[in-house]
Enzyme design. Structure first.
Site, PDB file in Angstrom:
ATOM      1  N   SER A  20       0.885  -1.165   0.000  1.00 50.77           N
ATOM      2  CA  SER A  20       0.000   0.000   0.000  1.00 50.77           C
ATOM      3  C   SER A  20       0.920   1.210   0.000  1.00 50.77           C
ATOM      4  O   SER A  20       1.707   1.384   0.928  1.00 50.77           O
ATOM      5  CB  SER A  20      -0.888   0.016   1.249  1.00 50.77           C
ATOM      6  OG  SER A  20      -1.777  -1.074   1.240  1.00 50.77           O
TER       7      SER A  20
ATOM      8  N   LYS B 110      -6.637   1.268  -3.714  1.00 50.57           N
ATOM      9  CA  LYS B 110      -6.462   0.629  -2.397  1.00 50.57           C
ATOM     10  C   LYS B 110      -6.640   1.654  -1.280  1.00 50.57           C
ATOM     11  O   LYS B 110      -7.288   1.369  -0.259  1.00 50.57           O
ATOM     12  CB  LYS B 110      -5.067  -0.002  -2.315  1.00 50.57           C
ATOM     13  CG  LYS B 110      -4.683  -0.554  -0.928  1.00 50.57           C
ATOM     14  CD  LYS B 110      -5.571  -1.699  -0.497  1.00 50.57           C
ATOM     15  CE  LYS B 110      -5.218  -2.193   0.900  1.00 50.57           C
ATOM     16  NZ  LYS B 110      -3.928  -2.884   0.961  1.00 50.57           N
TER      17      LYS B 110
END
Length: 298
Positions: free
Chosen positions: A98, A173
């Site tokens: 991420s 995300k």
């Protein structure tokens, strides 16, 4: 395609089970992590150990990253002993971390100058999903490159999407986790209220799972972790807070206000100050339990 050699850097809660699945699938895997214990586990399972990130890259056609922050990613990729020093034209870097989309685009540009391709392939599903190959994978990059290397993503998840150009996977995300963070906070408030009002926690969760309030926090985190009082570290509060910060910073750059999600992140900040930062984020329910004088358990 299993004749292609794969490097895997970052063997945390998500990277470890993904790397093990690649070994089980028969790929030649070289791994690196600062945690020697998890490296030893992978070596015992059949992987090879890379001394440094650049050594992993030299020994691989495909390098996969699963790291916690963009700062760490840039160091691992662009540092003196970084991946960029070992990659050659025709190789590819797949970043399943991420990360901040702006950092992802910067790295992709520098790699492109060496003839190295890059995809960001952010994941959602938690450690259990990673172990069972039941994850959503949000890929960003060139369509032809995505199709060429999709076989790797299909080995790791069961819902694979190409969502846009480079950086789009990490963008989606962060948006996904921004939404989840707000939903999780609301779920804590609501479930604790129900218990305070005299409802049985398990019954409440079973009903909500079949009703309009259904969400991942109810279906997974509360049913698996909270009611069983199992707060084994998985997706930490610090990581959820970080992912939300990426989306909130993006909104600020775009001049778009996020009032509710900003407030939810402030609540998670309070959880960090209470000492929950490195714990599984589900443990945040204790803040609400203390306020209500109840415990959510089966």
């Amino acid at each position: 395609m299993k004749n292609q050699k794969i490097g895997f850097i970052g063997l945390g809660n998500m990277g470890n089970p993904m790397a093990k699945n690649l070994v089980k699938a028969g790929y030649e895997l070289t791994v690196f992590d600062t945690n020697e214990k998890v490296v030893a586990e992978l070596v015992e399972a059949g992987a090879k150990k890379g001394a440094l990130p650049k050594d992993v890259a030299k020994d691989s056609d495909i390098v996969i990253l699963s790291l916690p922050t963009s700062k760490i990613i840039e160091k691992v990729v662009l540092g003196e002993v970084g991946v960029i020093e070992g990659l050659e034209a025709g190789n590819i870097l797949i970043d399943m971390s991420s990360a901040e989309p702006s950092s992802t685009k910067k790295i992709a540009k520098l790699l492109k100058e060496k003839g190295v391709e890059m995809m960001d392939a952010a994941i959602s599903g938690g450690p259990a999903g990673a172990a069972e190959k039941k994850m959503s994978i949000m890929a960003g990059g060139d369509k032809d490159i995505f199709e060429k290397y999709r076989f790797i993503l299909d080995e790791l998840g069961n819902n694979v999407f190409l969502v846009g150009e480079i950086g789009a996977g990490h963008t989606l995300k962060s948006v996904n986790n921004l939404l989840y963070g707000a939903i999780f906070v609301a779920t804590c408030e609501a479930i604790v209220l129900g218990v305070k009002a005299g409802l049985d926690a398990q019954t409440m969760l079973d009903v909500i799972s079949k009703s309009a309030g259904r969400n991942f926090a109810v279906d997974v985190k509360f049913k698996t972790n909270v009611v069983n009082r199992d707060f084994t570290p998985g997706f930490s509060l610090d990581l959820l807070h970080k992912d939300m910060a990426i989306a909130l910073n993006m909104a600020k750059e775009l001049g778009y206000p996020l009032s509710l999600c900003s407030y939810a992140q402030d609540i998670l900040t309070e959880g960090q100050l209470r000492g929950f930062g490195t714990h599984d984020h589900s443990e945040m329910v204790k803040k609400y339990e203390e306020l209500a004088g109840v415990v959510v358990k089966g």
